[in-house]
Design a protein around this motif. Structure first.
Motif, PDB file in Angstrom:
ATOM      1  N   ASP A  35      -3.683   5.146 -11.003  1.00 33.51           N
ATOM      2  CA  ASP A  35      -3.186   5.281  -9.632  1.00 33.51           C
ATOM      3  C   ASP A  35      -1.660   5.378  -9.615  1.00 33.51           C
ATOM      4  OD1 ASP A  35      -2.216   4.407  -6.924  1.00 33.51           O
ATOM      5  OD2 ASP A  35      -4.366   4.320  -6.544  1.00 33.51           O
ATOM      6  N   ALA A  93       0.518   4.346  -7.650  1.00 34.37           N
ATOM      7  CA  ALA A  93       1.299   3.183  -7.228  1.00 34.37           C
ATOM      8  C   ALA A  93       1.298   2.039  -8.246  1.00 34.37           C
ATOM      9  CB  ALA A  93       0.786   2.666  -5.887  1.00 34.37           C
ATOM     10  N   LYS A 103      -6.117   0.137 -11.760  1.00 34.38           N
ATOM     11  CA  LYS A 103      -6.711   0.994 -10.736  1.00 34.38           C
ATOM     12  C   LYS A 103      -6.555   2.467 -11.092  1.00 34.38           C
ATOM     13  CE  LYS A 103      -7.803   2.010  -6.247  1.00 34.38           C
ATOM     14  NZ  LYS A 103      -9.067   1.710  -5.661  1.00 34.38           N
ATOM     15  N   SER A 159      -7.339   6.544  -9.944  1.00 34.64           N
ATOM     16  CA  SER A 159      -7.592   7.343  -8.742  1.00 34.64           C
ATOM     17  C   SER A 159      -7.520   8.822  -9.078  1.00 34.64           C
ATOM     18  CB  SER A 159      -6.541   7.059  -7.671  1.00 34.64           C
ATOM     19  OG  SER A 159      -6.431   5.699  -7.411  1.00 34.64           O
ATOM     20  N   THR A 177     -15.403  10.797  -4.991  1.00 38.52           N
ATOM     21  CA  THR A 177     -14.360  10.852  -3.960  1.00 38.52           C
ATOM     22  C   THR A 177     -14.214  12.279  -3.468  1.00 38.52           C
ATOM     23  OG1 THR A 177     -13.169   9.026  -4.960  1.00 38.52           O
ATOM     24  CG2 THR A 177     -11.933  10.415  -3.468  1.00 38.52           C
ATOM     25  N   TYR A 235      -8.535  11.731   4.641  1.00 42.28           N
ATOM     26  CA  TYR A 235      -9.158  10.499   4.159  1.00 42.28           C
ATOM     27  C   TYR A 235     -10.655  10.750   4.010  1.00 42.28           C
ATOM     28  CZ  TYR A 235      -4.815   8.249   5.657  1.00 42.28           C
ATOM     29  OH  TYR A 235      -3.507   7.880   5.812  1.00 42.28           O
ATOM     30  N   VAL A 255      -9.449  -3.421  -5.551  1.00 47.96           N
ATOM     31  CA  VAL A 255      -9.124  -3.678  -4.151  1.00 47.96           C
ATOM     32  C   VAL A 255      -9.565  -2.480  -3.334  1.00 47.96           C
ATOM     33  CG1 VAL A 255      -7.282  -4.150  -2.507  1.00 47.96           C
ATOM     34  CG2 VAL A 255      -7.125  -5.038  -4.821  1.00 47.96           C
ATOM     35  N   ASN A 256     -10.333  -2.721  -2.305  1.00 50.46           N
ATOM     36  CA  ASN A 256     -10.795  -1.641  -1.445  1.00 50.46           C
ATOM     37  C   ASN A 256     -10.429  -1.928  -0.012  1.00 50.46           C
ATOM     38  OD1 ASN A 256     -12.392   0.327  -3.099  1.00 50.46           O
ATOM     39  ND2 ASN A 256     -13.427  -1.552  -3.686  1.00 50.46           N
ATOM     40  N   GLN A 289      -8.844   5.899  -0.746  1.00 49.19           N
ATOM     41  CA  GLN A 289      -9.265   6.319  -2.076  1.00 49.19           C
ATOM     42  C   GLN A 289      -8.226   5.981  -3.144  1.00 49.19           C
ATOM     43  OE1 GLN A 289     -12.365   7.595  -2.739  1.00 49.19           O
ATOM     44  NE2 GLN A 289     -12.718   7.054  -0.609  1.00 49.19           N
ATOM     45  N   ASP A 290      -7.005   5.651  -2.732  1.00 46.72           N
ATOM     46  CA  ASP A 290      -6.015   5.223  -3.715  1.00 46.72           C
ATOM     47  C   ASP A 290      -5.045   4.242  -3.048  1.00 46.72           C
ATOM     48  OD1 ASP A 290      -4.657   8.527  -3.435  1.00 46.72           O
ATOM     49  OD2 ASP A 290      -4.026   6.754  -2.326  1.00 46.72           O
ATOM     50  N   ILE A 291      -4.141   3.696  -3.860  1.00 47.87           N
ATOM     51  CA  ILE A 291      -3.254   2.642  -3.348  1.00 47.87           C
ATOM     52  C   ILE A 291      -2.350   3.169  -2.230  1.00 47.87           C
ATOM     53  CG2 ILE A 291      -1.437   1.009  -3.972  1.00 47.87           C
ATOM     54  CD1 ILE A 291      -2.655   0.758  -6.700  1.00 47.87           C
ATOM     55  N   ASN A 292      -1.932   4.418  -2.346  1.00 53.36           N
ATOM     56  CA  ASN A 292      -1.082   5.019  -1.313  1.00 53.36           C
ATOM     57  C   ASN A 292      -1.751   5.023   0.048  1.00 53.36           C
ATOM     58  OD1 ASN A 292       1.423   5.637  -2.054  1.00 53.36           O
ATOM     59  ND2 ASN A 292       1.016   7.751  -2.617  1.00 53.36           N
ATOM     60  N   GLN A 293      -3.027   5.424   0.056  1.00 55.11           N
ATOM     61  CA  GLN A 293      -3.766   5.468   1.311  1.00 55.11           C
ATOM     62  C   GLN A 293      -3.916   4.052   1.864  1.00 55.11           C
ATOM     63  OE1 GLN A 293      -7.463   7.627   0.932  1.00 55.11           O
ATOM     64  NE2 GLN A 293      -6.436   9.543   0.473  1.00 55.11           N
ATOM     65  N   ALA A 340      -0.820   2.973   3.490  1.00 56.09           N
ATOM     66  CA  ALA A 340      -0.646   3.640   4.785  1.00 56.09           C
ATOM     67  C   ALA A 340      -1.452   2.917   5.863  1.00 56.09           C
ATOM     68  CB  ALA A 340      -1.066   5.099   4.692  1.00 56.09           C
TER      69      ALA A 340
END
Lengths: 265, 489
Positions: free
Chosen positions: A26, A28, A46, A48, A88, A201, B232-233, B330-334, B337
């Motif tokens: 990921d 981040a 994590k 992604s 996804t 999303y 984490v979700n 779906q990812d940490i960025n989202q 947000a």
């Protein structure tokens, strides 16, 4: 030469878009180098979809929603967990997915060869990829597959417009000097840059629909591809720590340092 | 503004001898008299309250704190302990000319045990810095709040801060293992234990946790930190009415159980406000207007297990009609947000103008009734915005207007407090009493309880120099002063 409207819409409606996506750490996450310097820490970290791949998939979905394509196929090459990333993709709206399973290290040329085999089988009118993966920053796969397929390529796309009959794609490319606009005959390879779009999303209704979508499993052998590693990673290290700056007290001191320490004067 | 206090005449005023003494103890840098810096330190984050202190001290060690307090106590100089100054009830700034004791220079991490997860640090450490430090070690802080970039752990502990993850990790009364505090007379109380279990005598640290600096200045904290779990979700969901929100909460507690780590809500007014005033945010569910939005976060150790569990729960909730729509990050960025939307509401309220802020604990079934009554009462005069830690029964009721207007205030208070009291709720779930609610404690606590609090205050701070005019009502504390306070804008 213009074809009749009905033939054109038939052609438009039957175009398939293939999108290659990669599962990466990921964006981040703080990257940690393994103590033995063989690579970076990936366990318990994590993972992604590569952000540029997400943008590529989003563009494919928008093209389909505008009526210019009938199907979006997401493909990924890698270990078993790639299925999560493909899910996804399906949850975002891809119609089906293909997973080419391979547990080992993969370099752009191997990926390009596998993608060529998939393109030969699926015959998409457009192949979309992210411009680069954020883990290796190679920025090679799109260009390599275009070469293997002998297809035109529009890389670093910040805008993509297909003409009515899906014969030509007009691509704005982000280059050092500004923007360059190319017209590509389809089928073509386009790699996406950051400003192309903002990915959607994954909505719950779409996540629900995705559960019944198909993920086809293949191996490189199924495609008659032998994965060869022409590269060997010798060592991975952290970049050297930045040294603290020095506050100088006069211009004379600055000149002295530029002359005698930095040796740029 | 709420009832304005009168300056206690028994407090001295700072003179030049005092300055000389402080400079001797703290050095030149530790004594701040510049107007600009004092301006910030005298004003609260909401820009609702402003003091007129002429002096801010910045001690670098517990020893210095002890010396300053001993001196101030002997001189009868009132003081305000200050951390990140992000408090929302006017508790962290002077009312008059109290000396500000700011702990920002005491920002060292003293020790961290990787096996037990016990972190020992000074009170001036900024929460976000602690979170970063722990991130490198594979741990997290047991609390998280929107103010993390500025708030200090000493302040968090002194206000018993709640935040977004209380539902999972509990309150600071549970996660703080020990602390070191300095009393009004300079006595250093070393209660900095790092033991998970210690039943030897009265557990005094609990007096300081949540006492808002009125019983002592917290100088060091020892806190138990949970391991950082990789999975984490975060889901951003929409419900059509408040009843669905409540049912969703019950369902989440049962179906998600041990992996549930946050359950927050915001109503449509809050959402609109945030999208209007903050840059770079987009509506995760733009297809239609929804009345209520819920954020559900899960934290666990196995991604596939958690995702499956969460997806199954969410899909079931849609099928049963509890949810009308939702998206899954779906990812940490989202995920960031989505959080930015919830955490940005206080900031958006600030940008919208004046805000009357209420932080209430109420029985979950009743919570939104108050919001609707308030809306009915104020009509077009104000924008009533509601959001909060639904999982903890904590409502943040905010009434947003162009300017502060006493005629609006009279419609809100004491109605909100009386309504809360009638339902045996708390008039301050997590923000504390500070100055804003200093005379309101009786809405939530019995006379006898408050009297005992006053006795304890008198015992620990006989001269009343620690954060005066705050927390406890003037009626239970001795007040000897007739000087008129300066009028506030």
């Amino acid at each position: 030469m213009r074809t009749t409207t009905s033939a054109a819409s038939r052609e438009t409606a039957s175009m398939r878009i293939m999108v290659a996506i990669k599962r990466v750490i990921d964006y981040a996450v703080k990257i940690r180098v393994k103590p033995d310097k063989s690579g970076v820490e990936t366990s318990n970290v994590k993972m992604s979809m590569n952000p540029f791949c997400e943008i590529a998939l989003e563009e494919a979905l928008r093209i389909k929603e505008s009526g210019r394509a009938s199907e979006v196929v997401a493909v990924s090459v890698g270990p078993a967990q790639c299925v999560d990333t493909l899910r996804t993709g399906l949850a975002m709206g891809a119609d089906r997915a293909i997973h080419v399973e391979f547990p080992g290290t993969l370099y752009p040329l191997s990926i390009a060869k596998i993608l060529k085999a998939l393109v030969d089988a699926e015959k998409p009118g457009l192949l979309l990829l992210g411009k680069q993966a954020i883990d290796d920053d190679c920025n090679q796969t799109g260009q390599m597959i275009a070469g293997l397929l002998k297809w035109p390529q529009g890389t670093f796309a910040s805008k993509v417009v297909l003409d009515e009959e899906n014969k030509v794609a007009t691509v704005d490319r982000e280059v050092d000097g500004g923007l360059e606009t190319l017209c590509l005959d389809l089928p073509a390879v386009i790699t996406t840059d950051l400003r192309l779009n903002q990915p959607r999303y994954a909505s719950l209704p779409n996540i629900m629909k995705a559960k019944s979508k198909v993920i086809k499993k293949l191996t490189p052998q199924d495609l008659n591809i032998e994965i060869r590693s022409d590269l060997e990673v010798v060592q991975v290290t952290d970049p050297p720590k930045r040294k603290a700056g020095v506050i100088l007290s006069s211009v004379d001191e600055l000149i002295d340092k530029l002359k005698n320490e930095a040796r740029v004067l | 503004m709420a009832s304005t206090p009168v300056r206690n005449k028994s407090f001295s005023t700072v003179n030049s001898d005092d300055i000389i003494y402080f400079k001797k103890i703290l050095g030149e840098k530790g004594v701040v008299e510049e107007e600009e810096k004092l301006d910030d330190a005298n004003t609260d984050w909401l820009r609702k309250y402003k003091g007129s202190s002429k002096l801010m001290l910045q001690p670098r060690s517990t020893q210095e704190v002890s010396q300053i307090l001993h001196y101030c106590n002997s001189r009868c100089l009132a003081v305000v302990p200050q951390g990140g100054n992000t408090g929302l009830v006017g508790g962290s700034i002077p009312v008059f000319d109290e000396v500000i004791i700011n702990l920002r220079s005491m920002n060292n991490i003293l020790s961290f045990d990787k096996v037990s997860g016990i972190l020992v640090c000074e009170a001036g450490c900024i929460l976000e810095n602690l979170i970063s430090f722990l991130d490198n070690e594979g741990f997290i802080m047991p609390l998280d709040l929107g103010a993390k970039g500025s708030c200090q752990i000493g302040g968090n502990v002194s206000t018993n801060a709640g935040g977004l993850r209380l539902i999972r990790y509990g309150s600071l009364h549970g996660s703080v293992l020990g602390l070191e505090a300095v009393l009004a007379n300079g006595t250093v109380l070393d209660m900095l234990g790092t033991l998970r279990k210690d039943n030897t005598g009265y557990d005094l640290k609990h007096l300081f946790i949540g006492s808002e600096g009125s019983l002592g200045i917290v100088t060091k904290v020892s806190i138990l930190t949970p391991p950082k779990l990789s999975s984490v979700n975060l889901a951003f969901l929409a419900c059509k009415d408040y009843t669905s929100c409540q049912k969703l909460l019950s369902a989440a507690k049962t179906k998600l159980g041990e992996i549930l780590s946050a359950f927050e809500f915001l109503d449509i007014n809050a959402m609109d406000l945030v999208l209007k005033h903050l840059d770079g945010l987009r509506d995760p569910l733009p297809s239609s207007k929804h009345n209520f939005y819920i954020l559900i976060e899960t934290t666990g150790s196995t991604e596939s297990h958690d995702k499956e569990k969460l997806e199954a729960f969410l899909l079931q909730s849609i099928e049963s009609g509890l949810l009308t729509d939702g998206v899954l990050a779906q990812d940490i960025n989202q995920a960031s947000a989505f959080w930015r939307i919830r955490e940005g509401i206080p900031e958006a309220l600030m940008k919208a103008g004046a805000v009357y802020k209420y932080d209430l604990s109420l029985p979950p079934e009743k919570m939104y009734d108050l919001v609707e009554e308030m809306r009915g009462c104020l009509g077009a005069e104000a924008n009533v915005v509601a959001y909060g830690h639904l999982g903890d029964g904590n409502l943040h009721l905010n009434i947003s207007t162009r300017q502060y207007d006493d005629s609006i205030l009279t419609k809100i208070e004491p109605f909100v407090y009386e309504w809360t009291s009638k339902h045996r709720g708390s008039i301050s779930a997590e923000h504390g009493l500070g100055l804003m609610k200093a005379n309101k404690i009786h809405y939530s606590k019995s006379l006898e309880t408050v009297q005992l609090m006053a006795d304890i205050k008198k015992l620990l701070d006989p001269n009343g120099i620690l954060n005066p005019y705050k927390v406890l009502p003037t009626s239970v504390l001795p007040q000897r002063g007739e000087e008129e306070p300066k009028k506030e804008a």
